[in-house]
Design a protein around this motif. Structure first.
Motif, PDB file in Angstrom:
ATOM      1  N   ALA A  24     -18.675  39.079 -74.277  1.00  0.00           N
ATOM      2  CA  ALA A  24     -18.428  40.391 -73.689  1.00  0.00           C
ATOM      3  C   ALA A  24     -18.642  40.295 -72.186  1.00  0.00           C
ATOM      4  O   ALA A  24     -19.644  39.737 -71.734  1.00  0.00           O
ATOM      5  N   ARG A  25     -17.660  40.823 -71.435  1.00  0.00           N
ATOM      6  CA  ARG A  25     -17.779  40.762 -69.980  1.00  0.00           C
ATOM      7  C   ARG A  25     -16.981  41.876 -69.327  1.00  0.00           C
ATOM      8  O   ARG A  25     -16.191  42.558 -69.977  1.00  0.00           O
ATOM      9  N   PHE A  26     -17.202  42.050 -68.045  1.00  0.00           N
ATOM     10  CA  PHE A  26     -16.420  42.962 -67.225  1.00  0.00           C
ATOM     11  C   PHE A  26     -15.486  42.121 -66.369  1.00  0.00           C
ATOM     12  O   PHE A  26     -15.853  41.018 -65.944  1.00  0.00           O
ATOM     13  N   ILE A  27     -14.296  42.627 -66.115  1.00  0.00           N
ATOM     14  CA  ILE A  27     -13.352  41.910 -65.258  1.00  0.00           C
ATOM     15  C   ILE A  27     -12.724  42.911 -64.296  1.00  0.00           C
ATOM     16  O   ILE A  27     -12.278  43.992 -64.709  1.00  0.00           O
ATOM     17  N   ARG A  28     -12.682  42.539 -63.026  1.00  0.00           N
ATOM     18  CA  ARG A  28     -12.058  43.353 -61.984  1.00  0.00           C
ATOM     19  C   ARG A  28     -10.758  42.667 -61.578  1.00  0.00           C
ATOM     20  O   ARG A  28     -10.751  41.477 -61.286  1.00  0.00           O
ATOM     21  N   VAL A  29      -9.658  43.429 -61.581  1.00  0.00           N
ATOM     22  CA  VAL A  29      -8.366  42.909 -61.141  1.00  0.00           C
ATOM     23  C   VAL A  29      -7.887  43.755 -59.962  1.00  0.00           C
ATOM     24  O   VAL A  29      -8.206  44.936 -59.870  1.00  0.00           O
ATOM     25  N   THR A  30      -7.155  43.113 -59.051  1.00  0.00           N
ATOM     26  CA  THR A  30      -6.684  43.799 -57.858  1.00  0.00           C
ATOM     27  C   THR A  30      -5.162  43.753 -57.780  1.00  0.00           C
ATOM     28  O   THR A  30      -4.540  42.826 -58.310  1.00  0.00           O
ATOM     29  N   PRO A  31      -4.562  44.741 -57.121  1.00  0.00           N
ATOM     30  CA  PRO A  31      -3.105  44.725 -56.964  1.00  0.00           C
ATOM     31  C   PRO A  31      -2.666  43.457 -56.239  1.00  0.00           C
ATOM     32  O   PRO A  31      -3.256  43.099 -55.213  1.00  0.00           O
ATOM     33  N   GLY A  32      -1.687  42.771 -56.791  1.00  0.00           N
ATOM     34  CA  GLY A  32      -1.206  41.540 -56.163  1.00  0.00           C
ATOM     35  C   GLY A  32      -2.205  40.405 -56.175  1.00  0.00           C
ATOM     36  O   GLY A  32      -1.990  39.365 -55.570  1.00  0.00           O
ATOM     37  N   GLY A  33      -3.316  40.593 -56.900  1.00  0.00           N
ATOM     38  CA  GLY A  33      -4.359  39.569 -56.956  1.00  0.00           C
ATOM     39  C   GLY A  33      -3.987  38.430 -57.873  1.00  0.00           C
ATOM     40  O   GLY A  33      -2.827  38.253 -58.248  1.00  0.00           O
ATOM     41  N   SER A  34      -4.976  37.675 -58.252  1.00  0.00           N
ATOM     42  CA  SER A  34      -4.751  36.483 -59.071  1.00  0.00           C
ATOM     43  C   SER A  34      -4.466  36.881 -60.525  1.00  0.00           C
ATOM     44  O   SER A  34      -5.316  36.773 -61.387  1.00  0.00           O
ATOM     45  N   ALA A  35      -3.271  37.350 -60.753  1.00  0.00           N
ATOM     46  CA  ALA A  35      -2.863  37.744 -62.101  1.00  0.00           C
ATOM     47  C   ALA A  35      -2.637  36.509 -62.954  1.00  0.00           C
ATOM     48  O   ALA A  35      -2.336  35.432 -62.449  1.00  0.00           O
ATOM     49  N   GLU A  36      -2.793  36.681 -64.264  1.00  0.00           N
ATOM     50  CA  GLU A  36      -2.487  35.587 -65.177  1.00  0.00           C
ATOM     51  C   GLU A  36      -0.992  35.322 -65.110  1.00  0.00           C
ATOM     52  O   GLU A  36      -0.192  36.213 -65.333  1.00  0.00           O
ATOM     53  N   LYS A  37      -0.631  34.107 -64.765  1.00  0.00           N
ATOM     54  CA  LYS A  37       0.783  33.773 -64.582  1.00  0.00           C
ATOM     55  C   LYS A  37       1.481  33.428 -65.894  1.00  0.00           C
ATOM     56  O   LYS A  37       2.666  33.625 -66.034  1.00  0.00           O
ATOM     57  N   THR A  38       0.738  32.891 -66.838  1.00  0.00           N
ATOM     58  CA  THR A  38       1.340  32.539 -68.126  1.00  0.00           C
ATOM     59  C   THR A  38       0.558  33.208 -69.261  1.00  0.00           C
ATOM     60  O   THR A  38      -0.561  33.665 -69.067  1.00  0.00           O
ATOM     61  N   PHE A  39       1.181  33.225 -70.418  1.00  0.00           N
ATOM     62  CA  PHE A  39       0.566  33.847 -71.583  1.00  0.00           C
ATOM     63  C   PHE A  39      -0.475  32.919 -72.218  1.00  0.00           C
ATOM     64  O   PHE A  39      -0.439  31.707 -72.024  1.00  0.00           O
ATOM     65  N   HIS A  40      -1.393  33.517 -72.999  1.00  0.00           N
ATOM     66  CA  HIS A  40      -2.317  32.742 -73.813  1.00  0.00           C
ATOM     67  C   HIS A  40      -2.570  33.497 -75.121  1.00  0.00           C
ATOM     68  O   HIS A  40      -2.246  34.678 -75.236  1.00  0.00           O
ATOM     69  N   THR A  41      -3.125  32.780 -76.090  1.00  0.00           N
ATOM     70  CA  THR A  41      -3.540  33.368 -77.365  1.00  0.00           C
ATOM     71  C   THR A  41      -4.954  32.892 -77.671  1.00  0.00           C
ATOM     72  O   THR A  41      -5.521  32.088 -76.926  1.00  0.00           O
ATOM     73  N   PRO A  96      -7.735  48.692 -57.218  1.00  0.00           N
ATOM     74  CA  PRO A  96      -8.351  47.753 -58.168  1.00  0.00           C
ATOM     75  C   PRO A  96      -8.672  48.441 -59.495  1.00  0.00           C
ATOM     76  O   PRO A  96      -8.835  49.665 -59.548  1.00  0.00           O
ATOM     77  N   ALA A  97      -8.732  47.652 -60.539  1.00  0.00           N
ATOM     78  CA  ALA A  97      -9.069  48.158 -61.866  1.00  0.00           C
ATOM     79  C   ALA A  97     -10.186  47.309 -62.449  1.00  0.00           C
ATOM     80  O   ALA A  97     -10.327  46.130 -62.109  1.00  0.00           O
ATOM     81  N   VAL A  98     -10.992  47.910 -63.318  1.00  0.00           N
ATOM     82  CA  VAL A  98     -12.077  47.200 -64.002  1.00  0.00           C
ATOM     83  C   VAL A  98     -11.958  47.495 -65.483  1.00  0.00           C
ATOM     84  O   VAL A  98     -11.721  48.640 -65.883  1.00  0.00           O
ATOM     85  N   TYR A  99     -12.104  46.443 -66.299  1.00  0.00           N
ATOM     86  CA  TYR A  99     -12.105  46.636 -67.743  1.00  0.00           C
ATOM     87  C   TYR A  99     -13.220  45.836 -68.382  1.00  0.00           C
ATOM     88  O   TYR A  99     -13.735  44.868 -67.821  1.00  0.00           O
ATOM     89  N   PHE A 100     -13.619  46.286 -69.559  1.00  0.00           N
ATOM     90  CA  PHE A 100     -14.613  45.611 -70.391  1.00  0.00           C
ATOM     91  C   PHE A 100     -13.835  44.833 -71.437  1.00  0.00           C
ATOM     92  O   PHE A 100     -12.881  45.354 -72.032  1.00  0.00           O
ATOM     93  N   LEU A 101     -14.210  43.597 -71.661  1.00  0.00           N
ATOM     94  CA  LEU A 101     -13.491  42.700 -72.557  1.00  0.00           C
ATOM     95  C   LEU A 101     -14.438  42.101 -73.579  1.00  0.00           C
ATOM     96  O   LEU A 101     -15.544  41.681 -73.237  1.00  0.00           O
ATOM     97  N   THR A 102     -13.999  42.061 -74.842  1.00  0.00           N
ATOM     98  CA  THR A 102     -14.712  41.283 -75.852  1.00  0.00           C
ATOM     99  C   THR A 102     -13.720  40.346 -76.529  1.00  0.00           C
ATOM    100  O   THR A 102     -12.548  40.686 -76.701  1.00  0.00           O
ATOM    101  N   VAL A 103     -14.202  39.162 -76.866  1.00  0.00           N
ATOM    102  CA  VAL A 103     -13.439  38.187 -77.640  1.00  0.00           C
ATOM    103  C   VAL A 103     -14.340  37.797 -78.802  1.00  0.00           C
ATOM    104  O   VAL A 103     -15.448  37.295 -78.599  1.00  0.00           O
ATOM    105  N   SER A 104     -13.866  38.055 -80.035  1.00  0.00           N
ATOM    106  CA  SER A 104     -14.698  37.815 -81.217  1.00  0.00           C
ATOM    107  C   SER A 104     -13.870  37.167 -82.326  1.00  0.00           C
ATOM    108  O   SER A 104     -12.836  37.704 -82.687  1.00  0.00           O
ATOM    109  N   PRO A 105     -14.312  36.048 -82.862  1.00  0.00           N
ATOM    110  CA  PRO A 105     -15.422  35.221 -82.405  1.00  0.00           C
ATOM    111  C   PRO A 105     -15.023  34.450 -81.148  1.00  0.00           C
ATOM    112  O   PRO A 105     -13.851  34.357 -80.823  1.00  0.00           O
ATOM    113  N   HIS A 106     -16.004  33.905 -80.474  1.00  0.00           N
ATOM    114  CA  HIS A 106     -15.754  33.170 -79.240  1.00  0.00           C
ATOM    115  C   HIS A 106     -16.162  31.712 -79.455  1.00  0.00           C
ATOM    116  O   HIS A 106     -17.158  31.227 -78.936  1.00  0.00           O
ATOM    117  N   ARG A 107     -15.370  31.025 -80.282  1.00  0.00           N
ATOM    118  CA  ARG A 107     -15.634  29.619 -80.611  1.00  0.00           C
ATOM    119  C   ARG A 107     -14.626  28.740 -79.889  1.00  0.00           C
ATOM    120  O   ARG A 107     -13.466  29.116 -79.741  1.00  0.00           O
TER     121      ARG A 107
END
Length: 145
Positions: A24-41, A96-107
């Protein structure tokens, strides 16, 4: 350890907890910032990713069964990705935007990335030394540093 409160304003890029059951974490993203360029799963770890937008507007792009879609979420809204759903996240607004993220399970391996042509790349771990306000996140072993 006594119960504690984690406020995103104290560390808008901080990780609260990183254990095999959940990250669980917080992430801040900014306009034109370091966006994810490719997809992931998260298919190799069978993880479900959940985001809750706290501030601003966040764009979630998905590619599911060959079809692309986009969702823009604002404060108080949540978005979920199932393990096999390709996704990437960017800031959707002018602020800028801020979101809370969880990844479960995180193995490990936690992420399966895809190149710009959609070809699967080798699975890889995420951040290996996550912190909250400069200290290791809950669940991260000090011996591993």
């Amino acid at each position: 350890m006594p119960a504690q409160t984690f406020d995103w304003r104290d560390d808008p890029m901080g990780t609260i907890i990183a254990v095999p059951q959940v990250r669980a974490r917080f992430i801040r993203v900014t306009p034109g910032g370091s966006a994810e360029k490719t997809f992931h799963t998260h298919e190799e770890s069978a993880a479900i990713e959940t985001w809750v937008v706290l501030e601003g507007q966040v764009r979630f792009e998905f590619e599911i069964d060959g079809e692309r879609s986009e969702v823009v979420a604002g404060p108080g809204q949540a978005v979920v990705a199932l393990p096999h759903e390709k996704h990437r996240i960017t800031c959707a607004g002018d602020e800028p935007a801020v979101y809370f993220l969880t990844v479960s399970p995180h193995r490990a391996p936690t992420h399966t990335h895809y190149d710009a042509q959609g070809n699967r790349r080798p699975a890889a771990p995420g951040v290996t030394q996550p912190t909250w306000k400069g200290e290791l996140a809950l669940g991260v072993s000090r011996e591993a540093t």
